[in-house]
Structure formats: C-alpha cells, structure tokens
Enzyme design. Sequence first.
Site, short mmCIF file in Angstrom:
data_model
loop_
_atom_site.label_atom_id
_atom_site.label_comp_id
_atom_site.label_asym_id
_atom_site.label_seq_id
_atom_site.Cartn_x
_atom_site.Cartn_y
_atom_site.Cartn_z
N SER A 186 2.90 -4.01 -10.12
CA SER A 186 1.43 -3.92 -10.81
C SER A 186 1.01 -4.96 -11.78
CB SER A 186 0.99 -2.69 -11.08
OG SER A 186 1.09 -1.74 -10.10
N LEU A 194 -3.16 -11.19 -6.91
CA LEU A 194 -4.18 -11.91 -7.51
C LEU A 194 -4.01 -13.26 -7.71
CD1 LEU A 194 -7.15 -12.10 -8.44
CD2 LEU A 194 -6.39 -10.93 -10.72
N THR A 217 10.90 -11.80 -24.65
CA THR A 217 11.46 -12.73 -23.66
C THR A 217 12.54 -11.88 -22.77
OG1 THR A 217 12.88 -14.11 -24.62
CG2 THR A 217 10.45 -14.70 -24.63
N LYS A 218 13.19 -11.25 -23.24
CA LYS A 218 14.27 -10.88 -22.67
C LYS A 218 14.36 -10.04 -21.35
CE LYS A 218 17.88 -10.71 -24.27
NZ LYS A 218 18.86 -12.08 -24.48
N GLN A 269 14.01 -12.88 -18.92
CA GLN A 269 15.43 -13.50 -18.96
C GLN A 269 16.15 -12.62 -17.63
OE1 GLN A 269 17.24 -14.65 -22.37
NE2 GLN A 269 15.37 -14.44 -23.44
N GLY A 298 -14.03 7.73 5.07
CA GLY A 298 -13.03 8.84 4.84
C GLY A 298 -12.54 9.47 6.03
N CYS A 307 -19.29 4.08 7.66
CA CYS A 307 -18.25 4.62 8.47
C CYS A 307 -18.64 6.23 8.36
CB CYS A 307 -17.06 4.22 8.22
SG CYS A 307 -15.52 5.00 9.37
N LEU A 308 -17.95 7.10 7.60
CA LEU A 308 -18.07 8.37 7.66
C LEU A 308 -19.50 8.53 6.83
CD1 LEU A 308 -16.91 11.39 7.91
CD2 LEU A 308 -15.99 11.30 5.73
N ARG A 357 -12.33 6.74 14.32
CA ARG A 357 -11.75 7.38 15.48
C ARG A 357 -13.05 8.19 16.01
NH1 ARG A 357 -7.36 9.06 13.24
NH2 ARG A 357 -6.03 7.49 14.07
N HIS A 395 -17.22 -1.70 8.57
CA HIS A 395 -17.06 -1.64 7.20
C HIS A 395 -17.28 -3.29 6.65
CE1 HIS A 395 -14.78 1.84 6.46
NE2 HIS A 395 -14.31 1.93 7.66
N GLU A 441 -17.86 -4.25 3.78
CA GLU A 441 -17.43 -4.67 2.62
C GLU A 441 -16.07 -5.63 3.04
OE1 GLU A 441 -15.27 -0.93 3.66
OE2 GLU A 441 -17.26 -1.75 3.80
#
Length: 547
Positions: free
Chosen positions: A14, A19, A187-188, A191, A353, A380-381, A474, A519, A521
């Site tokens: 993460s 990105l 920094t280990k 490394q 959903g 959708c839903l 569906r 959808h 988006e």
Amino acid sequence: MARYIFITGGVVSSLGKGLASAALGALLQARGYSVRLRKLDPYLNVDPGTMSPFEHGEVFVTDDGAETDLDLGHYERFTGVPARKTDSVSSGRIYSNVLEKERRGDYLGKTIQVVPHVTNEIKDFLSIGDTEVDFMLCEIGGTVGDIEGLPFFEAIRQFAQDRPRGQCIFMHLTLLPYISASGELKTKPTQHSVKELRSIGIAPDVLVCRSEHEIPAKEIAKIALFCNVRPDAVIPAYDLRSIYEAPLAYHRAGLDQAVLDAFGIAPAPKPNLDRWEDVMDRLTNAEGLVRVAIVGKYTQLEDAYKSIAEALTHGGMANRVKVKAEWIDAEIFEREDPAPYLEGYHAILVPGGFGERGTEGKIKAAQFAREKGVPYLGICLGMQMAVIEAARNVAGMTKAGSEEFDHEKGEKRFEPVVYHLKEWVQGNHMVARKVDDDKGGTMRLGAYTAHLKDGSKVAEVYGAAEIEERHRHRYEVDTKYREKLESCGLVFSGMSPDGRLPEIVEWKDHPWFIGVQYHPELKSKPFAPHPLFADFVRAAKEVERLV
C-alpha cells in the site's frame, strides 16, 4: 517494439505503486509518447470479480468485459487509455491457462513446472501488444519477498534478459520510515528490499522512496551508494494534497527524466504539463462546497467505491466546486428515519452492490430524495432500488422487490420488478445464464450501447441520442412494469438497442433524479469528467441548503 518499465514494491504494501505507475504513464504521455499500463497480481483468484469489496476494494471493469484490480482505474484516469482484458492477470489466471494446456496435451507429456511453463505463460502475457505503444508499464502486485510473487519476479527477470539490452528497466518503490524518538529517517529497510530484489537477479534502475518527511541529500546519497543506483535516480515521494498532484510532484522530483535516462533517451522531449496544471488549478481554487451523501453497504472501506469518489471529484472540477463525499451505511436507515441523516446534503448517491443487506435503507434514501426534491444518482443496484421505491410508494405495488433477494433467502416474498437476467445480446450473439451458474465472470460485463429518449434529462446531459457505458450486474428491471411506472411519472429514458433492457430511469417532474443500470464512474477522468457526474454536481450546486 515497446520499451518495458517494471514497477515493483518493497518494505510494506500500500505504498502507492499503482498511483506511481499511473503518474509516470501520464508524464511519458506529456512528453509525446504512447503508453499502456498493466497489472500482474500474485493472488490465486482468477480475477477480483468474486472477491469481497472488504478484501480487495472495488472491481474495475473494462470495455471488453474484464473484472480487474482497481489500479486499472488509476491507469485510465491518469492516461485516458482504455484498459483491456490483456492489461490484467493474476496467478490464478496464469495457472488456470497452464493447466488447461496440460489437459489438452499441449505440452506433449512434459512435466509441468513453474520454470519454464508458468514463467513462459507470464512472459507471453507481457508480450501482448508490444508493438502498439512506445512504453509498456507493468506493475507487479504485492511486495518483493512474498512467496506467491516469486514466479512473476522470475518471469520479468527472464523477460528483460530475452529482450535487447536497453529495452527494459526496473523501478522499485520502497518506504523510508521515520523514527520519531531519534528524529531520523531510516534507509535500512530500503537497502534490505533492494538486496532481496537483487538476490533474485533484478537490479533496480530507479528507486522511488516514500516518506512522510523530507529526505536529506545525504540520505539520498547513502541510498544511491548502498543500493547501487545513481543519485539522480533516487526519487523522493511525499504525501500530497491530492492524488492528481502526483504527475506534477513526480516531475519536479525528476522521475520521468530518471526513467528516460535509464533508457538512454537523449535529448528527452520536453513535457507539456498544461493538462495537469489545469486539473490542480480546478482542485485548489474551488469556489464553493457541495456535500454528497453516499448511501452504501461497503462504507467501512472507501476503496470499495473508489471510482465513484473520484468521479465526484471530477464533477466538482467541472463546476469549480469542492465535493465533500460523506459515507452513510444504508443499514442505519432500516432501523431509523433517514431524514435527520440526509437533511443538509446537497445530493444523494446510491451506488451498486450485491445481496439484500442494506437494500431497504437504499430504498428509503431514494424515497427521501424523490419526496424532498434532492438531486439523486442511483448506480446499478441504486437504480433498481429507486424503481422498487417507485413501484411500492407511487404505483401501489406494496410487495415490489427483487428476485435477487428471494434467491438469497430461498423463498418467494416479493413481486419481482427486478429479475434475474437470463439472456442478452452481446455483440452479434446471444448470451444465456442460469441462477446457479458459477459466480465468476457470468454477469453482464463490459460496454453496451443504450438509446436515449428524445427530450429526456439524460439526452440533454449527454448531448447525444446513443451512448456506450460499462456494465457489471446480474439482475435487470423488468419491462413488463414499464407502462405502469411511466404512468406514475418514472420515465424509462434509456433502453438497450433491442428495447428489452432498461438502462436509465428518471423522474419527470423532479429537479434531478436519474438511475442508471451501468457504471458511469468507470469512464470519468479528471481532465474529462463524466457528463452525468458533472451535471449531478451542477444540480447539487444549485440546491440552496445550509452546509
């Protein structure tokens, strides 16, 4: 032949590989190059389609019907390049392909092994379309050292060896933790992460170092020395005001130049970053605030609705307002009156959903929006619940519901205004499905055409009579109730080309109330906001309410 950039991660997960990959793709585009981005995931699921949103966040759907990782959404939003089935693969899909070939006898009786059979399958996947673009960016999911990721790391090592020298580079993303007691960046871990990568034969050309604090020059020099990377190829990556600042921030840090230097491309074309400067101007110089309530069932994990949140931000950019999306668990409204929760919002969005949990709350949210004249977008839903609300509370069908919920309970409780989709036209052939089919990949997936009704709100919003949008569902609204519902004012304003499947509904006498089966988006971008979200935010902006 494309140049390949392999993006890996270390220390912790993460960190933002997706990105960083998307931002790098945008920067290469800004320099005039064509790009394609890919994601290779080590999990054994064939794809994320059957994974819980709490496990994996949103499922991003491509035009050609692939259910993919949400990082492909980042890739599209930053580059505008539509993702394809061939841009996402998992260990499950790779092993499935290998086993299918073994069963067919394609390997001529040989013993099937990770090397070379699994790694060859991965390399074949990487090679798809490599003559189409200048740069192919391939993100490897997970973290170096994960046991399930080893075949992918071995495959990209082999792939780079197979290609002419200078055709492949490796970019590694790591974390520089800050120890507050000593006031030091460490920094280990970086490394050790690079050491792990080098132990499997991969030497990073570019290091991207995530940090919450400024990285001193001496620490950059230390990382470069111990990780055998040029100092100007150690790129700091700090937390940003917005993910859309990433292309500008990475450019300032020298990421795109470091990548071009690693390929030996000189002189490098100058970048045109006007697009991203305009995006940030719209974000940082907003002239108002719009509050949108998202009434959903996966609200504990905002990544479950990642594309919706981003599309609302894009709609805000189009209107030069800041959109504050607030998440409300739909189940609350099954116990309590929604009014105290929803009053004060400028708009309400009910997303998609699966399953019955929370649906009665979504129906109440749609009822509140309809009765109070609040702009409503059902996806959708969210569209199906708006239709059920109309059937129950306006058309007098008190038993209206969805066949999905009866299937879930194993008993008939509702008059199904929403039914299980048994067949539909895909391209030039008919697709048939049964209720008890396997769950994975059996929905109506990908881009389908819809015809819009003349004079409707959606026709005005799109400025077109025909659209193409992505689906993942569906169940469908049953057209046998269309006449009854339209007589009450709920207009079926978008239909499939054969007229059998409702794609869009809207209330005729409402300021802005639209439900869509698809959808939208998934196709919105910061530099090209989706028209539905842009107009939804415009309508919300006009609502005179106290914030």
